[in-house]
Enzyme design. Structure first.
Site, PDB file in Angstrom:
ATOM      1  N   GLU A 122      -4.253   5.583  -7.433  1.00  0.00           N
ATOM      2  CA  GLU A 122      -5.633   5.003  -6.947  1.00  0.00           C
ATOM      3  C   GLU A 122      -6.604   6.184  -6.478  1.00  0.00           C
ATOM      4  OE1 GLU A 122      -6.315   1.326  -5.014  1.00  0.00           O
ATOM      5  OE2 GLU A 122      -8.012   2.248  -3.735  1.00  0.00           O
ATOM      6  N   ASP A 138      -2.139   5.477  -0.534  1.00  0.00           N
ATOM      7  CA  ASP A 138      -1.478   5.240   0.482  1.00  0.00           C
ATOM      8  C   ASP A 138      -2.724   5.857   1.847  1.00  0.00           C
ATOM      9  OD1 ASP A 138      -1.263   2.485  -0.179  1.00  0.00           O
ATOM     10  OD2 ASP A 138       0.948   3.698   0.202  1.00  0.00           O
TER      11      ASP A 138
END
Lengths: 189, 384
Positions: B281, B22
């Site tokens: 990600e 994140d």
């Protein structure tokens, strides 16, 4: 207040103080933050349609509206006509019916929803039974339990004939149960 | 640099759930918006300790600090008072994190309202295109927009700094630079000459079985794993604590533990290796820009929803071969049957040269979509 994940097609909700009818709801996964709800809405004051997205835990006031049991009577292009037990008729625009349009059938029982004295939509029973009018025969060897195929179901207006994904064992002419909240096959009736 | 006469301000709210992913994404985005677009960025982050792992300049005990030209604020809770003057021109909630109610109230007071975006997670699933950039009306006449990164022109694209691919090309064409980079971690010339693999995965990855297959493969290989990753498997292999600098060789395999490194160094690690295992990600996107074969370990979700995402990516990724798909599904335990890693690994390894060529084609496809930061600012202009 109800979270987005509990809102159904046909509900009237207040979105930023504006009354909106939910015409279509697509639940999309799978964000880490939960599901994304894509709704087709219509502003009941302006008739303006719109597409919006919400998180599953976004909360909305659901407007409790008058409802009355009706049966689907006939199609008077472009209006769908419903009748109550006193033979009073209510005309509803096709676009206000949203996904309910796919399941309309002559004589079908449902609930008309009223806003400001006017019938604006119908709510369907959660589960309905419909006959499969066509589905390709299963291909030999396709035996996995998760494999689905398309099935067209009977409908009042052929142009709105709907396709439901069904297991391979379902055949043409079978009666099936469908969950109208998710448009999913439940079981063979 | 494209500085404007009146500098646009942007607040980016980041809640750290997945340790480094994140803040990794948010930090890259914040820097790029400031450096390449002249935006005055304030990054609100709730976990400064995680941030520090990828950016050593971060002081974990400060409420407010400047890192480069980015203002970093510790997001310590949902309380706090804000006025309209505190609100930025563009407000981004990352991964639908709930920004403080008082900040939202101040957004409603501000004239004009800020552009409010929910920056969502990356997925190749088809529905993303249909939800990208759609409005989400909120109370007090505020509208939030969902903004999805993605792999097609109907999404926001991928994060990419303007000079990254040239930097990578220069680095990869300079063997001395690669050697200097790797040697600082103790990588020996013999290890540099072997098949080099970086390993970044979640704890449940079947690393022990893969280590065994590599060990018995007969092909010399070196696995470089950051400290704290696949700890059980690495310690079992090493026979000691998996601290940075530790290494051991068994059979054909050498495992070497690296220190956790800043983002620019991690890019160099990806560029230096022949195969990269990445997770989540942020490293997943960087592996795509590295132009090398990679295997993705996807963030696990309830009811195996992450397997849907994995399959969607494998179906769209130009670098996918049958072997890569099979290997990826096994690595993510998306196959029910038992995996024979000793057979699976060599068949996948044989495909790696082909996968590497196709990975470069994929980059060209992704470049055509523009980059996430640029696309995001263009979109903000349209709804301002």
């Amino acid at each position: 207040m109800k979270p987005a994940k509990e809102i159904r097609v046909g509900n009237i909700i207040m979105v930023d103080s504006k009354p909106m009818i939910v015409l279509r709801s697509d639940v999309n996964g799978s964000s880490r933050t939960g599901f994304t709800y894509k709704w087709k809405l219509k502003n009941l004051l302006t008739n303006a349609p719109m597409e919006n997205v919400f998180r599953g835990d976004d909360k909305f006031d659901v407007v409790v509206l008058d409802k009355k049991p009706v049966t689907y009577s006939y199609f008077a292009d472009p209006l769908f006509v419903f009748m109550d037990t006193d033979y009073e008729q209510y005309e509803i625009e096709a676009e206000n019916l949203g996904d309910a349009l796919h399941y309309l059938k002559d004589g079908m029982e449902c609930e008309a929803v009223f806003y400001d004295g006017k019938a604006i939509s119908v709510e369907l029973p959660t589960t309905i039974q419909r006959q499969v009018v066509y589905s390709e025969p299963a291909v030999k060897g396709n035996t996995s339990g998760n494999v689905l195929k398309e099935a067209k179901i009977e409908n009042a207006i052929e142009a709105n004939q709907h396709i439901v994904m069904v297991p391979l064992f379902v055949s043409s002419d079978d009666m099936i149960e469908i969950d109208t909240r998710t448009n999913e096959f439940k079981k063979r009736a | 640099m494209n500085h404007r006469t009146t500098q646009t301000s942007l607040a980016l709210f980041c809640k750290v759930v997945d340790n480094y992913g994140d803040i990794g994404i948010c930090w890259r985005l914040a820097r790029q918006l400031e450096q390449e677009h002249g935006i005055a960025v304030t990054l609100w982050v709730d976990n400064l300790a995680s941030f520090r792992r990828i950016c050593p300049q971060v002081a974990i005990d400060r409420e407010l600090q400047q890192i480069g030209a980015v203002t970093v604020r510790h997001w310590s809770g949902q309380d706090g008072a804000f006025t309209a003057a505190d609100v930025a021109d563009i407000v981004i909630e990352f991964f639908a994190c709930d920004i403080p109610p008082a900040y939202i109230a101040a957004m409603a007071e501000r004239a004009p309202h800020p552009v409010w975006l929910n920056l969502e997670g990356l997925s190749a699933e088809a529905w993303v295109e249909g939800c990208h950039a759609l409005p989400s009306p909120q109370s007090r006449s505020l509208t939030k927009y969902f903004f999805f990164p993605g792999f097609t022109s109907k999404t926001g694209g991928l994060l990419l700094e303007s000079g990254l691919l040239l930097q990578r090309q220069a680095f990869q064409q300079d063997p001395a630079a690669i050697a200097a980079f790797l040697s600082q971690f103790g990588v020996t010339p013999a290890e540099m000459a072997s098949l080099k693999i970086s390993l970044f995965c979640y704890p449940q990855a079947p690393a022990p079985a893969l280590f065994e297959a590599w060990q018995n493969s007969g092909v010399a290989m070196t696995c470089l794993v950051p400290e704290g990753v696949a700890v059980d498997a690495v310690e079992a292999f090493l026979g000691k604590q998996a601290q940075a600098g530790a290494s051991a060789t068994r059979g054909a395999l050498t495992v070497r533990v690296l220190p956790f490194m800043p983002q620019p160094d991690y890019d160099k690690l990806l560029w230096s290796c022949d195969l990269n295992f990445v997770r989540g990600e942020d490293s997943f996107v960087r592996a795509q820009w590295a132009g090398k074969p990679f295997v993705w370990h996807i963030y696990p979700q309830d009811e195996d929803l992450h397997h849907v995402k994995l399959n969607a990516f494998l179906q769209s990724y130009a670098g996918t071969t049958e072997k890569l798909a099979e290997f990826s599904l096994c690595w993510n335990e998306a196959k029910k049957e038992a995996v024979d890693w000793a057979t699976l690994w060599p068949s996948f390894a044989a495909d790696m040269p082909k996968i590497a060529i196709m990975a470069m084609d994929w980059q060209q496809q992704m470049l055509a979509n523009g980059d996430l930061a640029g696309n995001l600012l263009k979109f903000a202009e349209t709804v301002r």
